[in-house]
Design a protein around this motif. Structure first.
Motif, PDB file in Angstrom:
ATOM      1  N   GLY A  60      11.928  -6.431  -4.715  1.00 45.32           N
ATOM      2  CA  GLY A  60      12.280  -5.705  -6.063  1.00 45.32           C
ATOM      3  C   GLY A  60      11.537  -5.055  -6.367  1.00 45.32           C
ATOM      4  O   GLY A  60      12.362  -4.141  -7.203  1.00 45.32           O
ATOM      5  N   ASN A  61      10.238  -5.054  -6.088  1.00 48.95           N
ATOM      6  CA  ASN A  61       9.265  -3.346  -6.753  1.00 48.95           C
ATOM      7  C   ASN A  61       9.986  -2.475  -6.274  1.00 48.95           C
ATOM      8  O   ASN A  61       9.693  -1.197  -6.551  1.00 48.95           O
ATOM      9  CB  ASN A  61       7.843  -3.734  -5.932  1.00 48.95           C
ATOM     10  N   ARG A 114      19.870  -5.116  -8.923  1.00 47.78           N
ATOM     11  CA  ARG A 114      18.848  -5.776  -7.858  1.00 47.78           C
ATOM     12  C   ARG A 114      17.198  -6.546  -7.674  1.00 47.78           C
ATOM     13  O   ARG A 114      17.399  -7.053  -6.877  1.00 47.78           O
ATOM     14  CB  ARG A 114      19.409  -4.559  -6.120  1.00 47.78           C
ATOM     15  N   ALA A 115      16.832  -5.008  -8.318  1.00 49.50           N
ATOM     16  CA  ALA A 115      15.448  -5.594  -8.562  1.00 49.50           C
ATOM     17  C   ALA A 115      15.342  -7.390  -8.861  1.00 49.50           C
ATOM     18  O   ALA A 115      14.568  -7.833  -8.736  1.00 49.50           O
ATOM     19  CB  ALA A 115      14.951  -4.630  -9.167  1.00 49.50           C
ATOM     20  N   LEU A 116      15.725  -7.472 -10.417  1.00 52.42           N
ATOM     21  CA  LEU A 116      16.023  -9.096 -10.756  1.00 52.42           C
ATOM     22  C   LEU A 116      15.936  -9.728 -10.125  1.00 52.42           C
ATOM     23  O   LEU A 116      15.577 -10.756  -9.890  1.00 52.42           O
ATOM     24  CB  LEU A 116      16.636  -9.369 -12.299  1.00 52.42           C
ATOM     25  N   GLU A 117      17.293  -9.393  -8.756  1.00 50.54           N
ATOM     26  CA  GLU A 117      17.937 -10.631  -8.524  1.00 50.54           C
ATOM     27  C   GLU A 117      16.868 -11.200  -7.341  1.00 50.54           C
ATOM     28  O   GLU A 117      16.701 -12.265  -6.805  1.00 50.54           O
ATOM     29  CB  GLU A 117      18.959 -10.001  -7.513  1.00 50.54           C
ATOM     30  N   TYR A 118      15.802  -9.803  -6.112  1.00 47.20           N
ATOM     31  CA  TYR A 118      15.144 -10.018  -5.588  1.00 47.20           C
ATOM     32  C   TYR A 118      13.978 -10.740  -6.821  1.00 47.20           C
ATOM     33  O   TYR A 118      13.693 -11.971  -6.134  1.00 47.20           O
ATOM     34  CB  TYR A 118      14.253  -9.070  -5.342  1.00 47.20           C
ATOM     35  N   LYS A 150       3.505  -3.684 -12.463  1.00 45.95           N
ATOM     36  CA  LYS A 150       3.552  -4.827 -11.521  1.00 45.95           C
ATOM     37  C   LYS A 150       2.831  -5.105 -10.699  1.00 45.95           C
ATOM     38  O   LYS A 150       1.907  -4.716 -10.830  1.00 45.95           O
ATOM     39  CB  LYS A 150       5.367  -4.018 -10.627  1.00 45.95           C
ATOM     40  N   ASP A 151       3.860  -6.521 -10.110  1.00 46.84           N
ATOM     41  CA  ASP A 151       2.182  -6.949  -9.438  1.00 46.84           C
ATOM     42  C   ASP A 151       3.069  -6.532  -7.368  1.00 46.84           C
ATOM     43  O   ASP A 151       3.940  -6.737  -7.259  1.00 46.84           O
ATOM     44  CB  ASP A 151       2.449  -8.191  -9.266  1.00 46.84           C
ATOM     45  N   LEU A 175       0.813  -1.210  -0.003  1.00 49.66           N
ATOM     46  CA  LEU A 175       0.152  -0.231  -0.321  1.00 49.66           C
ATOM     47  C   LEU A 175       1.068   1.246  -0.106  1.00 49.66           C
ATOM     48  O   LEU A 175       0.623   2.352  -0.785  1.00 49.66           O
ATOM     49  CB  LEU A 175      -0.732   0.347   1.214  1.00 49.66           C
ATOM     50  N   TYR A 176       1.826   1.124   0.637  1.00 49.64           N
ATOM     51  CA  TYR A 176       2.809   2.815   1.308  1.00 49.64           C
ATOM     52  C   TYR A 176       3.473   2.495  -0.908  1.00 49.64           C
ATOM     53  O   TYR A 176       4.182   3.124  -0.260  1.00 49.64           O
ATOM     54  CB  TYR A 176       3.909   2.195   1.991  1.00 49.64           C
ATOM     55  N   ASN A 177       2.859   1.928  -0.958  1.00 44.87           N
ATOM     56  CA  ASN A 177       4.591   1.069  -2.906  1.00 44.87           C
ATOM     57  C   ASN A 177       3.499   1.387  -3.808  1.00 44.87           C
ATOM     58  O   ASN A 177       3.869   0.933  -4.766  1.00 44.87           O
ATOM     59  CB  ASN A 177       5.342   0.513  -2.705  1.00 44.87           C
ATOM     60  N   THR A 178       1.724   2.221  -3.286  1.00 40.93           N
ATOM     61  CA  THR A 178       1.329   2.396  -4.671  1.00 40.93           C
ATOM     62  C   THR A 178       0.708   4.159  -4.752  1.00 40.93           C
ATOM     63  O   THR A 178       0.641   5.129  -3.533  1.00 40.93           O
ATOM     64  CB  THR A 178      -0.064   1.674  -3.897  1.00 40.93           C
ATOM     65  N   LYS A 179       1.323   5.113  -5.976  1.00 39.12           N
ATOM     66  CA  LYS A 179       1.904   6.187  -6.204  1.00 39.12           C
ATOM     67  C   LYS A 179       0.452   6.563  -5.944  1.00 39.12           C
ATOM     68  O   LYS A 179      -0.185   7.610  -5.304  1.00 39.12           O
ATOM     69  CB  LYS A 179       2.329   5.963  -7.403  1.00 39.12           C
ATOM     70  N   GLU A 180      -0.975   6.230  -5.906  1.00 36.17           N
ATOM     71  CA  GLU A 180      -1.584   6.593  -5.827  1.00 36.17           C
ATOM     72  C   GLU A 180      -2.462   6.881  -4.313  1.00 36.17           C
ATOM     73  O   GLU A 180      -3.539   7.812  -3.846  1.00 36.17           O
ATOM     74  CB  GLU A 180      -3.108   6.011  -6.196  1.00 36.17           C
TER      75      GLU A 180
END
Length: 939
Positions: free
Chosen positions: A722-723, A737-741, A938-939, A680-685
């Motif tokens: 990763g997101n 790093r995102a891809l690694e995760y 992204k999911d 939720l905190y990573n949701t721009k809206e």
């Protein structure tokens, strides 16, 4: 893995030779006084780097009689504290002298005290194991608490074993062929040729003809360098394909919510990778058709692995290469060697041995039984009986066996124990024999049967020949009583961690004892663990067994519904959950059924109906004070509120659910809620969008999940972290790093078979490959991942995910300038989001279609859009109005907060990231506009 405690037999033997005194030189302290245990069982050589540590010693060697000594508590501490003064050699000499002194074995310890001693040892082992695990967790938790995840990466590598799979081949074959094995060189060569030329080979022949011994000899002679790679499954009626995979060391495969063909393919990949030789013995006893289905699938796909099937018939394997074992040309040589080894004082002449071999047609078991019978009956009478027999060799073997039992040399006690022993379909440890049948049988009757070779001792297990077992079981009268004793023993031997092979054994005996209440109790205790580990077949069989006796319970409907849910059989899941929610027996299960009933509607995209059901569940849960389900209700309602664009309400609901879960200390739920809040905190809206805060919640979720070993939530945390690295707003933005995760998340998701999670990971990996900033930028690779994601989502019916994948495929196609197919997928995504009433997703898609329209120009856009709409299915066409995309891009209704991080795009094309207040004047004057480069979702 938990260490094994000494057997009861070993403890009794130690005390019998102790004289009830400490073995330390000149010590007179008693070990037991007035039924109070004062002494301690000491290891001469130890495990885990303790005193006199022997790293090469196996668990069985460490707990053996030879490695244990009895001492008082004081001297136990002394010898362990000063290894130099008390080395292994010195303590072994004390043991030898002490036991010789009390070799009469007069002292006896009660069974209750034996149990107390074993409990104390087991508790100490568990404490040691927990301490080791606790130290590991402390190190890891300190790393996570002290620095950000990216700084803990090097330390994290030390804990990869937590989410990784450890391959342990529990069916590893340690057996060797009999030292009396004779001849059959022609058959050994035939097997070798078939083995080299065929992927799957069957060896058939009547019972007792020596099939198993021949394969053991083949492995020992021709495949000695691959013995470590052998997986040997002895079939019994309840042998289950999923449990076979687990015992082979590849349990991760059956936890995949895959189709049967996908499961077979994954298993073949693993056995090829590990170059396994799979041997299925007594395949005629197989009742699980999955094994035959697997053979059909595997034939033609085995590259570095082989399968050998041992069976009395090839009825189930008629299309495979078959070697038939009939006569035994060297039977005389075998019979002579057997006679010289087992009965060296026998006066049987070679001609008489040849006559026996002739009448039994060289059948090894019949030869064994005939020679046994000759020890209590004249050879003339034995040959006379053989010559009179006109039926098949199986019947002859049975008759010989019955004749042995009828001899005066065979006591009634021996007969009874042989019959009773037939309840076991597999080898049984000596401890189990003693506990189930008692000391009298174990120390008195069993050795006599062992001397007569009617029960043999192999690899620390007592076994009988399969034919003898069958003969005896047919005549056994008190089956139920004995199965009850056996089930009671195996139930006591349960460990904390679910062992499905052990549960399969318990179920076999409980069913034989007709103890259906105990089966129901097993389902109640372990049913949800079976679901988590995806052992569906065994659980379904247990539930069916109980339900046949009219003992159906709401829990059974919940579990069966969960299985259908995981498999994507949502119509059946709805039926089971509906039955559970309507039950009047258990109100808590009714609420759980209601919540899961609603969740199926949510997964199908019917959020309005799901929301109504969740609200009803919340109301009931509050009335009944079902705290756990109040939290579940809040969580489920929050997910839908977020879909409806009501993020502030979502956060409050998550917090209320979290408070309850903390009070109840349900760590799995706490970890899940931390992840949800982080998302939720990573949701721009979201008005309080805060990447740093989001990362903190994902780290807390990861920490808890690591502590409890919850792979599912570990993988979710990796995905969500990763997101974070994917976002340019994150100060440590790093696509590698995102891809690694995401790849770490994918690996675990594949291991545990979480299909939605696999689709999420594919989607997010695809998003990285489409970005030009990524060093391995590759649009075709991105498209490949998005198509894999879509395939899974269509299979399981994940409508929100399907919309997401359609969009990402569409956007990737637009970058490849394949505009018609791009708009087909984008419009499908947009139409689905309309149906799902996903407000944020709808605005996002509408904005980006408009941006694309501006880039292409109005006329070209209309051309491709119309072509695309014509190709849409009617259900999608009705949702698309082209005029919606001919206006300026839609904007989010709510303006960003002053300190909210945004990205803006200026008229010259350059972009900047910062707080809204920094760009407020430029936005209002039209110099720039709020922008996003997240054309994929992204999911």
């Amino acid at each position: 893995m938990a260490r094994k405690t000494p057997t009861q037999v070993t403890i009794k033997r130690l005390f019998a030779l102790s004289g009830n005194t400490c073995a330390f030189q000149n010590c007179k302290n008693k070990l037991v006084e007035d039924e109070t245990i004062l002494g301690e069982v000491c290891h001469i050589e130890s495990a885990n780097n303790a005193a006199r540590h022997n790293p090469k010693a196996t668990d069985d060697e460490l707990r053996s009689f030879e490695n244990l000594i009895l001492m008082c508590g004081e001297h136990h501490k002394i010898i362990d504290a000063n290894e130099t003064e008390y080395p292994t050699t010195r303590i072994k000499q004390w043991k030898k002298e002490h036991e010789e002194k009390y070799s009469n074995g007069e002292y006896s310890i009660s069974d209750d005290n034996v149990d107390k001693i074993l409990d104390k040892i087991e508790n100490q082992y568990n404490l040691n194991q927990k301490a080791e695990k606790f130290n590991v967790n402390i190190i890891y938790n300190e790393a996570v608490d002290s620095i950000q995840v990216e700084q803990a990466q090097q330390k994290e590598a030390s804990f990869e074993n937590i989410p990784e799979t450890i391959f342990e081949n529990k069916l590893k074959n340690d057996r060797k062929p009999s030292r009396l094995f004779t001849g059959r060189k022609d058959k050994l060569l035939e097997i070798e040729n078939a083995f080299n030329q065929n992927e799957i080979t069957t060896l058939t022949g009547i019972g007792g003809i020596g099939k198993t011994e021949l394969i053991l000899k083949f492995i020992d002679s021709f495949q000695k360098d691959r013995k470590e790679k052998v997986t040997w499954q002895d079939f019994i009626e309840s042998t289950n394909f999923d449990n076979f995979i687990v015992a082979s060391g590849f349990g991760i495969i059956i936890q995949s919510n895959k189709t049967e063909r996908e499961k077979f393919s994954a298993f073949i990949d693993k056995i090829n990778e590990h170059q396994r030789i799979i041997i299925w013995d007594n395949f005629h006893d197989n009742t699980d058709n999955t094994f035959c289905d697997f053979l059909d699938f595997a034939n033609g796909r085995l590259t570095k692995s082989k399968i050998i099937i041992i069976s009395r018939t090839n009825e189930k394997t008629s299309l495979l290469k078959n070697i038939k074992l009939t006569d035994f040309k060297e039977s005389f040589l075998y019979a002579k060697a057997l006679k010289d080894d087992r009965y060296p004082d026998s006066e049987l002449r070679d001609e008489e041995i040849k006559s026996i071999c002739k009448y039994v047609k060289g059948h090894p078991l019949a030869i064994e039984l005939s020679l046994n019978l000759c020890q209590s009956m004249s050879v003339e009478k034995v040959i006379g009986k053989l010559s009179e027999h006109k039926k098949g060799i199986d019947e002859l073997s049975q008759r010989l066996f019955e004749d042995i039992l009828d001899q005066e040399s065979t006591s009634q006690a021996e007969k009874e124990l042989l019959y009773q022993f037939s309840i076991f379909k597999e080898g049984i440890l000596e401890e189990a024999v003693e506990v189930i049948f008692g000391d009298k049988c174990f120390f008195g009757t069993l050795p006599l049967l062992k001397d007569k070779y009617l029960i043999e001792y192999e690899q620390k297990h007592y076994v009988t020949h399969p034919l003898i077992r069958e003969f005896c079981y047919q005549k056994l009268e008190n089956k139920k009583e004995l199965h009850a004793k056996a089930s009671a023993y195996f139930i006591i031997k349960r460990c904390d961690k679910l062992d499905t092979l052990h549960e399969e054994r318990i179920f076999y005996h409980l069913r034989g004892a007709e103890k259906y209440n105990e089966i129901a109790q097993t389902i109640e205790k372990y049913g949800r663990d079976f679901i988590k580990q995806a052992f569906f077949d065994l659980l379904q069989e247990m539930i069916a067994c109980v339900n046949e006796k009219m003992m159906s319970l709401p829990l059974h409907d919940i579990l069966l519904g969960d299985i259908c849910d995981i498999k994507g059989e949502w119509d059946n899941a709805l039926k089971y959950f509906e039955k559970a929610k309507d039950n009047i027996i258990d109100e808590e299960f009714a609420v759980e059924g209601l919540l899961k009933y609603g969740d199926i509607y949510r997964k199908r995209g019917n959020n309005e109906r799901a929301l109504g059901i969740f609200q009803e569940a919340k109301k009931i849960s509050k009335e009944k004070d079902f705290q756990k389900y109040i939290a579940w209700s809040y969580n489920n309602i929050a997910i839908i509120k977020e879909e409806f664009g009501k993020s502030n309400e979502t956060l409050e609901l998550y917090k209320e659910a979290l408070e309850i879960s903390r009070k109840l200390n349900i760590k799995e739920d706490i970890a899940s809620l931390y992840n949800n809040i982080g998302v939720l905190y990573n949701t721009k809206e979201f008005g309080e969008f805060n990447v740093k805060r989001a990362l903190e919640y994902h780290e807390k979720s990861l920490k808890i999940s690591m502590e409890i070993g919850d792979k599912f939530h570990i993988a979710n945390s990796y995905n969500n972290i990763g997101n974070i690295y994917y976002l340019k707003e994150f100060k440590n933005y790093n696509l590698n790093r995102a891809l690694e995760y995401h790849e770490k998340s994918l690996k675990i998701k594949l291991d545990i078979g979480d299909k939605p999670g696999i689709a999420y990971a594919y989607n997010n990996i695809g998003n990285i490959y489409y970005l030009k900033e990524f060093k391995n930028y590759n649009l075709n690779r991105a498209l490949e991942y998005h198509e894999k994601s879509l395939k899974i989502r269509l299979e399981i019916g994940d409508k929100p995910g399907i919309a997401n994948s359609y969009w990402n495929i569409g956007y990737s196609k637009s970058l490849l300038k394949e505009y018609e197919i791009a708009f087909v997928n984008m419009f499908k995504a947009y139409a689905l989001n309309k149906q799902l009433q996903g407000k944020h997703s709808l605005i996002f898609k509408k904005n980006n279609i408009n941006f694309l329209r501006k880039d292409l120009g109005k006329d070209i856009f209309i051309k491709y859009a119309n072509l695309a709409i014509e190709k849409l299915e009617p259900e999608f066409q009705k949702e698309i109005e082209l005029s919606e995309f001919l206006n300026e891009p839609a904007t989010v209704e709510k303006k960003p907060e002053r300190n909210e991080i945004i990205k803006v795009k200026y008229s010259d094309g350059h972009e900047e990231i910062g707080k809204y207040k920094k760009f407020k004047n430029d936005i209002e004057s039209g110099k720039c506009k709020i922008s996003t480069d997240e054309e994929t979702e992204k999911d």
